[in-house]
Design a protein around this motif. Structure first.
Motif, mmCIF file in Angstrom:
data_model
loop_
_atom_site.group_PDB
_atom_site.id
_atom_site.type_symbol
_atom_site.label_atom_id
_atom_site.label_comp_id
_atom_site.label_asym_id
_atom_site.label_seq_id
_atom_site.Cartn_x
_atom_site.Cartn_y
_atom_site.Cartn_z
ATOM 1 N N ARG A 66 49.836 29.532 51.229
ATOM 2 C CA ARG A 66 48.488 29.610 51.806
ATOM 3 C C ARG A 66 48.510 29.595 53.332
ATOM 4 N NH1 ARG A 66 44.755 29.268 48.076
ATOM 5 N NH2 ARG A 66 45.694 29.012 46.044
ATOM 6 N N THR A 67 49.441 28.833 53.884
ATOM 7 C CA THR A 67 49.515 28.773 55.347
ATOM 8 C C THR A 67 49.903 30.139 55.903
ATOM 9 O OG1 THR A 67 50.260 26.520 55.053
ATOM 10 C CG2 THR A 67 50.474 27.425 57.257
ATOM 11 N N ALA A 68 50.893 30.775 55.294
ATOM 12 C CA ALA A 68 51.336 32.104 55.754
ATOM 13 C C ALA A 68 50.207 33.127 55.608
ATOM 14 C CB ALA A 68 52.566 32.544 54.959
ATOM 15 N N MET A 69 49.486 33.024 54.489
ATOM 16 C CA MET A 69 48.375 33.960 54.244
ATOM 17 C C MET A 69 47.285 33.743 55.296
ATOM 18 S SD MET A 69 47.590 36.207 51.806
ATOM 19 C CE MET A 69 46.805 37.302 52.910
ATOM 20 N N ARG A 70 46.965 32.455 55.531
ATOM 21 C CA ARG A 70 45.906 32.119 56.501
ATOM 22 C C ARG A 70 46.295 32.632 57.893
ATOM 23 N NH1 ARG A 70 45.858 26.571 56.118
ATOM 24 N NH2 ARG A 70 45.372 26.677 53.924
ATOM 25 N N GLU A 71 47.578 32.478 58.231
ATOM 26 C CA GLU A 71 48.019 32.934 59.559
ATOM 27 C C GLU A 71 47.837 34.449 59.713
ATOM 28 O OE1 GLU A 71 51.957 31.331 59.954
ATOM 29 O OE2 GLU A 71 51.129 29.338 60.419
ATOM 30 N N GLN A 72 48.054 35.178 58.625
ATOM 31 C CA GLN A 72 47.910 36.645 58.701
ATOM 32 C C GLN A 72 46.458 37.071 58.883
ATOM 33 O OE1 GLN A 72 49.783 39.701 56.694
ATOM 34 N NE2 GLN A 72 51.543 38.531 56.001
ATOM 35 N N VAL A 73 45.555 36.383 58.188
ATOM 36 C CA VAL A 73 44.158 36.846 58.229
ATOM 37 C C VAL A 73 43.359 36.200 59.364
ATOM 38 C CG1 VAL A 73 44.093 37.367 55.762
ATOM 39 C CG2 VAL A 73 43.265 35.148 56.545
ATOM 40 N N PHE A 74 43.913 35.103 59.909
ATOM 41 C CA PHE A 74 43.212 34.422 60.992
ATOM 42 C C PHE A 74 43.099 35.356 62.199
ATOM 43 C CE2 PHE A 74 43.157 31.688 64.765
ATOM 44 C CZ PHE A 74 42.031 30.947 64.481
ATOM 45 N N ALA A 75 41.901 35.531 62.674
ATOM 46 C CA ALA A 75 41.664 36.386 63.845
ATOM 47 C C ALA A 75 42.061 37.840 63.619
ATOM 48 C CB ALA A 75 42.378 35.826 65.078
ATOM 49 N N ASN A 76 42.134 38.271 62.365
ATOM 50 C CA ASN A 76 42.386 39.687 62.074
ATOM 51 C C ASN A 76 41.374 40.121 61.011
ATOM 52 O OD1 ASN A 76 43.306 42.170 61.102
ATOM 53 N ND2 ASN A 76 45.423 41.706 61.634
ATOM 54 N N LYS A 77 40.285 40.698 61.492
ATOM 55 C CA LYS A 77 39.155 41.001 60.598
ATOM 56 C C LYS A 77 39.535 41.988 59.502
ATOM 57 C CE LYS A 77 34.993 39.939 63.119
ATOM 58 N NZ LYS A 77 34.422 40.248 64.401
ATOM 59 N N GLU A 78 40.388 42.980 59.863
ATOM 60 C CA GLU A 78 40.755 43.981 58.861
ATOM 61 C C GLU A 78 41.550 43.362 57.715
ATOM 62 O OE1 GLU A 78 42.345 46.882 61.593
ATOM 63 O OE2 GLU A 78 40.288 46.720 62.348
ATOM 64 N N LYS A 79 42.484 42.487 58.111
ATOM 65 C CA LYS A 79 43.305 41.848 57.077
ATOM 66 C C LYS A 79 42.459 40.909 56.221
ATOM 67 C CE LYS A 79 48.040 42.173 58.530
ATOM 68 N NZ LYS A 79 49.312 41.476 58.662
ATOM 69 N N LEU A 80 41.510 40.241 56.860
ATOM 70 C CA LEU A 80 40.626 39.351 56.104
ATOM 71 C C LEU A 80 39.803 40.160 55.105
ATOM 72 C CD1 LEU A 80 39.489 36.524 55.606
ATOM 73 C CD2 LEU A 80 37.821 36.958 57.418
ATOM 74 N N ALA A 81 39.306 41.317 55.567
ATOM 75 C CA ALA A 81 38.507 42.174 54.682
ATOM 76 C C ALA A 81 39.364 42.663 53.513
ATOM 77 C CB ALA A 81 37.944 43.359 55.469
ATOM 78 N N LEU A 82 40.606 42.991 53.797
ATOM 79 C CA LEU A 82 41.520 43.455 52.740
ATOM 80 C C LEU A 82 41.751 42.341 51.721
ATOM 81 C CD1 LEU A 82 43.473 45.667 51.725
ATOM 82 C CD2 LEU A 82 45.222 44.678 53.211
ATOM 83 N N LEU A 83 41.961 41.135 52.215
ATOM 84 C CA LEU A 83 42.171 39.993 51.310
ATOM 85 C C LEU A 83 40.938 39.804 50.421
ATOM 86 C CD1 LEU A 83 43.743 37.500 50.345
ATOM 87 C CD2 LEU A 83 42.756 36.229 52.265
ATOM 88 N N GLU A 84 39.772 39.900 51.028
ATOM 89 C CA GLU A 84 38.538 39.692 50.255
ATOM 90 C C GLU A 84 38.312 40.817 49.245
ATOM 91 O OE1 GLU A 84 35.461 38.775 53.130
ATOM 92 O OE2 GLU A 84 36.114 36.684 53.166
ATOM 93 N N GLN A 85 38.742 42.039 49.616
ATOM 94 C CA GLN A 85 38.634 43.158 48.656
ATOM 95 C C GLN A 85 39.460 42.889 47.402
ATOM 96 O OE1 GLN A 85 39.788 46.848 50.567
ATOM 97 N NE2 GLN A 85 38.180 46.554 52.079
ATOM 98 N N HIS A 86 40.555 42.170 47.583
ATOM 99 C CA HIS A 86 41.379 41.795 46.433
ATOM 100 C C HIS A 86 40.743 40.637 45.677
ATOM 101 C CE1 HIS A 86 45.058 44.148 46.786
ATOM 102 N NE2 HIS A 86 45.102 43.919 48.087
ATOM 103 N N LEU A 87 40.357 39.627 46.451
ATOM 104 C CA LEU A 87 39.944 38.352 45.838
ATOM 105 C C LEU A 87 38.595 38.408 45.130
ATOM 106 C CD1 LEU A 87 40.756 35.488 48.388
ATOM 107 C CD2 LEU A 87 41.631 35.727 46.060
ATOM 108 N N HIS A 88 37.605 38.993 45.795
ATOM 109 C CA HIS A 88 36.243 38.878 45.273
ATOM 110 C C HIS A 88 36.045 39.475 43.876
ATOM 111 C CE1 HIS A 88 34.346 37.821 49.408
ATOM 112 N NE2 HIS A 88 35.240 36.969 48.991
#
Ligand code: ADP
Length: 198
Positions: A66-88
């Protein structure tokens, strides 16, 4: 079955309110829990995340780091959106599966970021747990043993108290003694049962 979406800011008292509903034998679905389940080891979603975010998001044991994942999406809107596209979609599917197994007049679905993520359509009513921002800061920092400033940072990423109250169908006021929660929950419990003709 009436689906009641329970939301509120950090430290507002969502978990505490859920405990009161659970004490009345109301089924509770915690979407944070579902979010953990859909990325458990062996789930296809974990493989999909590895494909998109690289093997560094897995621990040596093959679970989500989770820490590694959080570091990738933190302050990176595109990566966060990609993660949410998977998760939601995965969380929504899991939620439907959970709902299908339940037989009750109503269910509480705890969705901390219900408003931020626009999940209103998933529920029939929005129940907001409300208290002052000062109380949120004090309670969450005491609970998590962290400085209030850290809680404030999280609050700034969440919607405001006004935005939440604006979409609330029902409100639990958690700005007083915790004893008043039980009677507020009991009142809502009766109302939800009446609405379902139970
Ligand atoms: P949330 O799940 O919304 O983050 P919690 O239910 O965990 O909030 O509540 C945050 C903290 O505040 C917990 O330690 C809880 O025991 C405490 N708390 C909740 N409601 C009250 C209250 N009315 N008075 C005092 N402490 C409270």
């Amino acid at each position: 079955m009436l689906r009641v979406g329970l939301t509120g800011g950090i430290g507002s008292g969502k978990t505490t309110v859920c405990q009161h509903f659970a004490a009345l034998a109301t089924p509770i679905i915690d979407t944070d829990e579902l979010a953990r389940e859909v990325v458990a080891k062996g789930e296809p979603l974990l493989e999909a995340l590895k494909a998109d975010f690289g093997p560094s998001i897995l621990t040596p044991a093959g679970t989500l780091d989770r820490t590694a994942m959080r570091e990738q999406v933190f302050a990176n809107k595109e990566k966060l959106a990609l993660l949410e596209q998977h998760l939601h979609p995965a969380i929504r599917t899991r939620l439907q599966q959970c709902l299908a197994t339940l037989k009750a007049p109503y269910v509480i679905i705890a969705i901390p970021l219900l408003i931020e993520k626009g999940w209103q359509a998933m529920v029939d009513r929005v129940l907001v747990v409300d208290c002052s921002e000062q109380q949120q800061l004090e309670r969450a920092s005491r609970r998590d043993r962290c400085p209030p400033e850290q809680v404030r940072q999280i609050m700034m990423q969440q919607c405001t108290r006004q935005q939440r109250l604006a979409v609330a169908d029902d409100i639990i006021h958690n700005d007083g003694a915790s004893e008043s929660l039980a009677s507020q929950v009991a009142k809502l419990h009766r109302r939800y049962l009446e609405q379902q003709g139970a």
